[in-house]
Design an enzyme around this catalytic site. Structure first.
Site, PDB file in Angstrom:
ATOM      1  N   ASN A   1      -2.223   0.003   6.838  1.00  0.00           N
ATOM      2  CA  ASN A   1      -1.647  -1.154   7.365  1.00  0.00           C
ATOM      3  C   ASN A   1      -0.685  -1.707   6.414  1.00  0.00           C
ATOM      4  OD1 ASN A   1      -3.678  -1.963   5.775  1.00  0.00           O
ATOM      5  ND2 ASN A   1      -4.927  -3.008   7.442  1.00  0.00           N
TER       6      ASN A   1
ATOM      7  N   LYS B   1       0.879  -1.257   0.110  1.00  0.00           N
ATOM      8  CA  LYS B   1       0.204   0.039  -0.039  1.00  0.00           C
ATOM      9  C   LYS B   1       0.679   1.218   0.030  1.00  0.00           C
ATOM     10  CE  LYS B   1      -3.918  -2.274   2.302  1.00  0.00           C
ATOM     11  NZ  LYS B   1      -4.972  -2.093   3.144  1.00  0.00           N
TER      12      LYS B   1
ATOM     13  N   GLU C   1      -9.330 -10.808  -7.882  1.00  0.00           N
ATOM     14  CA  GLU C   1      -8.483  -9.809  -7.727  1.00  0.00           C
ATOM     15  C   GLU C   1      -6.946  -9.857  -8.632  1.00  0.00           C
ATOM     16  OE1 GLU C   1      -9.493  -9.017  -3.122  1.00  0.00           O
ATOM     17  OE2 GLU C   1      -7.602  -9.913  -3.514  1.00  0.00           O
TER      18      GLU C   1
ATOM     19  N   PHE D   1     -15.325   3.819   6.567  1.00  0.00           N
ATOM     20  CA  PHE D   1     -13.952   4.033   6.445  1.00  0.00           C
ATOM     21  C   PHE D   1     -13.766   3.909   4.889  1.00  0.00           C
ATOM     22  CE2 PHE D   1     -14.090  -0.256   7.655  1.00  0.00           C
ATOM     23  CZ  PHE D   1     -13.631  -1.037   6.304  1.00  0.00           C
TER      24      PHE D   1
ATOM     25  N   TYR E   1     -12.304  -2.245  -3.705  1.00  0.00           N
ATOM     26  CA  TYR E   1     -12.699  -2.384  -2.424  1.00  0.00           C
ATOM     27  C   TYR E   1     -14.260  -2.203  -2.211  1.00  0.00           C
ATOM     28  CZ  TYR E   1      -8.314  -2.435   0.015  1.00  0.00           C
ATOM     29  OH  TYR E   1      -7.110  -2.805   0.555  1.00  0.00           O
TER      30      TYR E   1
ATOM     31  N   HIS F   1      -2.202  -5.664   1.340  1.00  0.00           N
ATOM     32  CA  HIS F   1      -3.274  -6.158   1.387  1.00  0.00           C
ATOM     33  C   HIS F   1      -3.102  -7.809   0.909  1.00  0.00           C
ATOM     34  CE1 HIS F   1      -7.440  -7.778  -0.517  1.00  0.00           C
ATOM     35  NE2 HIS F   1      -6.549  -8.161  -1.343  1.00  0.00           N
TER      36      HIS F   1
HETATM   37  P1  ATP Z   1      -7.124  -6.243   3.297  1.00  0.00           P
HETATM   38  O1  ATP Z   1      -8.587  -6.513   2.796  1.00  0.00           O
HETATM   39  O2  ATP Z   1      -6.550  -4.938   2.938  1.00  0.00           O
HETATM   40  O3  ATP Z   1      -6.308  -7.206   2.984  1.00  0.00           O
HETATM   41  P2  ATP Z   1      -8.063  -7.206   5.762  1.00  0.00           P
HETATM   42  O4  ATP Z   1      -8.540  -8.101   4.999  1.00  0.00           O
HETATM   43  O5  ATP Z   1      -7.104  -7.126   6.920  1.00  0.00           O
HETATM   44  O6  ATP Z   1      -7.142  -6.193   4.987  1.00  0.00           O
HETATM   45  P3  ATP Z   1     -10.516  -5.711   5.746  1.00  0.00           P
HETATM   46  O7  ATP Z   1     -11.650  -5.686   6.901  1.00  0.00           O
HETATM   47  O8  ATP Z   1     -10.917  -6.446   4.469  1.00  0.00           O
HETATM   48  O9  ATP Z   1      -9.052  -6.022   6.105  1.00  0.00           O
HETATM   49  O10 ATP Z   1     -10.454  -4.233   5.229  1.00  0.00           O
HETATM   50  C1  ATP Z   1      -9.826  -3.588   4.120  1.00  0.00           C
HETATM   51  C2  ATP Z   1      -8.930  -2.609   4.571  1.00  0.00           C
HETATM   52  O11 ATP Z   1      -9.668  -1.387   4.808  1.00  0.00           O
HETATM   53  C3  ATP Z   1      -8.042  -2.557   5.558  1.00  0.00           C
HETATM   54  O12 ATP Z   1      -6.907  -3.304   5.052  1.00  0.00           O
HETATM   55  C4  ATP Z   1      -7.570  -1.101   5.859  1.00  0.00           C
HETATM   56  O13 ATP Z   1      -6.711  -0.660   5.261  1.00  0.00           O
HETATM   57  C5  ATP Z   1      -9.133  -0.627   5.755  1.00  0.00           C
HETATM   58  N1  ATP Z   1      -9.712  -0.572   7.007  1.00  0.00           N
HETATM   59  C6  ATP Z   1     -10.567  -1.569   7.756  1.00  0.00           C
HETATM   60  N2  ATP Z   1     -11.069  -1.283   8.649  1.00  0.00           N
HETATM   61  C7  ATP Z   1     -10.968   0.123   8.845  1.00  0.00           C
HETATM   62  C8  ATP Z   1     -10.997   0.922  10.008  1.00  0.00           C
HETATM   63  N3  ATP Z   1     -11.884   0.710  10.934  1.00  0.00           N
HETATM   64  N4  ATP Z   1     -10.666   2.424   9.614  1.00  0.00           N
HETATM   65  C9  ATP Z   1     -10.000   2.608   8.810  1.00  0.00           C
HETATM   66  N5  ATP Z   1      -9.664   1.722   7.661  1.00  0.00           N
HETATM   67  C10 ATP Z   1      -9.862   0.426   7.828  1.00  0.00           C
HETATM   68 MG    MG Z   2     -10.082  -8.131   3.290  1.00  0.00          MG
END
Ligand code: ATP
Ligand code: MG
Length: 137
Positions: free
Chosen positions: A112, A9, A126, A57, A49, A115
């Protein structure tokens, strides 16, 4: 042998941590079989997304993903999807296990660092959003 889709990211590219994150990916036994640096467009980020579009968010997430270039990758290995999720660590870096990418590099829940696909079906869709078959070697 399985494939998963990965994104390094904007917080990673901005801080020049692409190589450091790739070192962790390769150390875990995952092979980077496709990789390119792109600047995601807004439609690309919104579509990628799309499952989160009703979440509070979502707007912040899209802005973050288009703020700087990202590195998109295909990773190959035994149980690549689960293995990469393990190497990534928890979504919230404060809850991520020691040694994981997010524990070491992530700045926040949003920024974070990485992904990784969460299932074989999402991995396939994807990967197809960003790579053609001939780009995966
Ligand atoms: P990813 O899908 O990016 O691999 P993940 O599966 O761990 O991560 P998801 O719940 O799918 O997490 O959320 C997708 C992304 O949205 C997260 O990686 C993060 O960047 C963002 N995100 C999720 N929750 C929050 C939040 N509460 N506040 C801000 N950003 C968030
Ligand atoms: Mg995810």
């Amino acid at each position: 042998i399985e494939q998963t889709f990965s994104i390094l990211k904007p917080d990673v590219t901005r801080r020049n941590l692409t190589g450091a994150v790739n070192a962790k990916i390769e150390a875990a036994g995952l092979r980077i079989v496709a990789q390119k640096r792109i600047h995601m467009t807004r439609p690309q980020a919104e579509s990628f997304y799309g499952v989160h579009k009703e979440r509070p968010f979502f707007g912040e997430l899209v802005e973050m993903m288009i703020s700087e270039p990202v590195v998109v990758q295909v990773l190959r290995g035994e149980s690549a999807i689960a293995k990469y999720r393990e190497v990534m660590g928890a979504t919230n870096p404060e809850k991520a296990d020691a040694g994981t990418i997010r524990k070491e590099f992530a700045l926040s829940m949003g920024e974070n660092s990485v992904h990784g696909s969460d299932a074989p079906e999402t991995a396939a869709t994807e990967i197809a959003q960003f790579f053609t078959e001939s780009e995966i070697v």
